[in-house]
Write an enzyme that holds these catalytic residues in place. Structure first.
Site, PDB file in Angstrom:
ATOM      1  N   LYS A  13       0.833  -1.212   0.000  1.00 29.89           N
ATOM      2  CA  LYS A  13       0.000   0.000   0.000  1.00 29.89           C
ATOM      3  C   LYS A  13       0.869   1.265   0.000  1.00 29.89           C
ATOM      4  O   LYS A  13       0.642   2.185  -0.777  1.00 29.89           O
ATOM      5  CB  LYS A  13      -0.928   0.027   1.237  1.00 29.89           C
ATOM      6  CG  LYS A  13      -1.866  -1.161   1.345  1.00 29.89           C
ATOM      7  CD  LYS A  13      -2.824  -1.026   2.524  1.00 29.89           C
ATOM      8  CE  LYS A  13      -2.147  -1.036   3.874  1.00 29.89           C
ATOM      9  NZ  LYS A  13      -1.522  -2.330   4.246  1.00 29.89           N
ATOM     10  N   ARG A  88      -9.397   0.917   8.990  1.00 28.69           N
ATOM     11  CA  ARG A  88      -9.003  -0.451   9.330  1.00 28.69           C
ATOM     12  C   ARG A  88     -10.075  -1.176  10.127  1.00 28.69           C
ATOM     13  O   ARG A  88      -9.878  -2.342  10.477  1.00 28.69           O
ATOM     14  CB  ARG A  88      -7.745  -0.393  10.183  1.00 28.69           C
ATOM     15  CG  ARG A  88      -6.433  -0.699   9.439  1.00 28.69           C
ATOM     16  CD  ARG A  88      -5.337  -0.535  10.437  1.00 28.69           C
ATOM     17  NE  ARG A  88      -4.100  -1.160  10.181  1.00 28.69           N
ATOM     18  CZ  ARG A  88      -3.038  -0.591   9.613  1.00 28.69           C
ATOM     19  NH1 ARG A  88      -3.121   0.614   9.107  1.00 28.69           N
ATOM     20  NH2 ARG A  88      -1.903  -1.230   9.537  1.00 28.69           N
ATOM     21  N   ARG A 127      12.255  -5.736   5.077  1.00 28.87           N
ATOM     22  CA  ARG A 127      12.256  -4.382   4.508  1.00 28.87           C
ATOM     23  C   ARG A 127      12.946  -3.352   5.400  1.00 28.87           C
ATOM     24  O   ARG A 127      12.965  -3.470   6.618  1.00 28.87           O
ATOM     25  CB  ARG A 127      10.831  -3.954   4.142  1.00 28.87           C
ATOM     26  CG  ARG A 127       9.917  -3.704   5.306  1.00 28.87           C
ATOM     27  CD  ARG A 127       8.478  -3.457   4.828  1.00 28.87           C
ATOM     28  NE  ARG A 127       7.595  -3.169   5.943  1.00 28.87           N
ATOM     29  CZ  ARG A 127       6.300  -2.940   5.819  1.00 28.87           C
ATOM     30  NH1 ARG A 127       5.711  -2.970   4.639  1.00 28.87           N
ATOM     31  NH2 ARG A 127       5.578  -2.682   6.901  1.00 28.87           N
ATOM     32  N   ARG A 161      11.444  -0.645  10.824  1.00 28.17           N
ATOM     33  CA  ARG A 161      10.334  -0.404  11.760  1.00 28.17           C
ATOM     34  C   ARG A 161      10.406  -1.407  12.904  1.00 28.17           C
ATOM     35  O   ARG A 161      10.592  -2.592  12.666  1.00 28.17           O
ATOM     36  CB  ARG A 161       8.999  -0.550  11.017  1.00 28.17           C
ATOM     37  CG  ARG A 161       8.648   0.665  10.201  1.00 28.17           C
ATOM     38  CD  ARG A 161       7.452   0.445   9.329  1.00 28.17           C
ATOM     39  NE  ARG A 161       6.306  -0.144  10.027  1.00 28.17           N
ATOM     40  CZ  ARG A 161       5.100  -0.249   9.502  1.00 28.17           C
ATOM     41  NH1 ARG A 161       4.878   0.179   8.264  1.00 28.17           N
ATOM     42  NH2 ARG A 161       4.107  -0.783  10.175  1.00 28.17           N
ATOM     43  N   ARG A 172      -0.371  -8.404  13.513  1.00 25.46           N
ATOM     44  CA  ARG A 172      -0.919  -7.433  12.559  1.00 25.46           C
ATOM     45  C   ARG A 172      -1.792  -8.140  11.516  1.00 25.46           C
ATOM     46  O   ARG A 172      -2.824  -7.613  11.104  1.00 25.46           O
ATOM     47  CB  ARG A 172       0.227  -6.643  11.904  1.00 25.46           C
ATOM     48  CG  ARG A 172       0.854  -5.647  12.894  1.00 25.46           C
ATOM     49  CD  ARG A 172       2.241  -5.176  12.482  1.00 25.46           C
ATOM     50  NE  ARG A 172       2.275  -4.487  11.221  1.00 25.46           N
ATOM     51  CZ  ARG A 172       3.396  -4.291  10.504  1.00 25.46           C
ATOM     52  NH1 ARG A 172       4.555  -4.754  10.953  1.00 25.46           N
ATOM     53  NH2 ARG A 172       3.354  -3.641   9.377  1.00 25.46           N
TER      54      ARG A 172
END
Ligand code: AMP
Length: 214
Positions: A13, A88, A127, A161, A172
């Site tokens: 996203k 969400r 990432r 992160r 998550r």
């Protein structure tokens, strides 16, 4: 045009929102980025949100909706908005309708990035981003051309992160399945949903999204 990018964590996203910002001059409204900025700045919202985010759970509907409302209030009326990571929950979807109406905007499309969940943990745990310009990289799929140097700005500082670890990613995903995926039918009933194969390359996904916005 105002659109929602919907999909589980790691679906792409943020990457696709950034493409739309660069190519179409739209504005990215990422509640995750707003919350991380609040955490970094040590604001009251940040202090409240940090532990929840570290666990991979959802911050309260009111907090994120206020952040979105404030961003839209500060935006140019003719800039299109890309909602990335918001709404969400069903409650947030309802709040977004009210907020959009109060800013004389309407929702044009909800683009769902369809992905294979098994691949997501691998995508997310590898990432990292440039600490200076935010350019995105990946341990296995997209290393900087010169090791340790950002391709875009030349910085040698990178960051990860804190919630991109396997345990938090699993929570998550569960939050996504339990609370976010159920909002799709709401938008389906309103005939707003378009689906894109999020497992394709970044360029292909971006082309597919552009095709939908023409
Ligand atoms: P993201 O960058 O979108 O993956 O969001 C990172 C974290 O911020 C999430 O795991 C949640 O803890 C929090 N967060 C971001 N957006 C929302 C939202 N719309 N509602 C609740 N919590 C959110």
């Amino acid at each position: 045009m105002n659109i929602i990018l919907l999909g589980p964590p790691g679906a792409g996203k943020g990457t696709q929102a950034q493409r739309l910002v660069d190519n179409r001059g739209m504005r990215q409204l990422s509640t995750g980025d707003m919350l991380r900025a609040a955490v970094g700045a040590g604001t009251p919202i940040g202090l409240k949100a940090k532990a929840v985010m570290d666990r991979g759970e959802l911050v309260s509907d009111e907090i994120v909706s206020e952040l979105i409302d404030a961003e839209l209030a500060a935006m140019d009326a003719d800039s299109g908005a890309i909602f990335d990571g918001y709404p969400r929950t069903a409650a947030q979807a309802g709040m977004l309708d009210t907020i959009l109406a109060s800013h004389d905007r309407k929702l044009h499309k909800v683009i769902e990035l369809e992905v294979d969940e098994d691949a997501l943990v691998d995508r997310i745990t590898g990432r990292f981003t440039c600490a200076n310009c935010g350019a995105g990289y990946h341990d296995r799929y997209k290393q900087p051309e010169t090791e340790g140097v950002c391709d875009v700005c030349g910085s040698t500082e990178f960051k990860r992160r804190p919630d991109d670890n396997e345990e938090t990613v699993r929570t998550r995903m569960q939050e996504y399945r339990a609370k976010t995926a159920p909002i799709l039918p709401i938008y389906e009933q309103r005939d707003l949903v378009e689906r894109v194969d999020g497992m394709a390359s970044i360029d292909e996904v971006s082309e597919a999204i552009n095709g939908l916005l023409r």
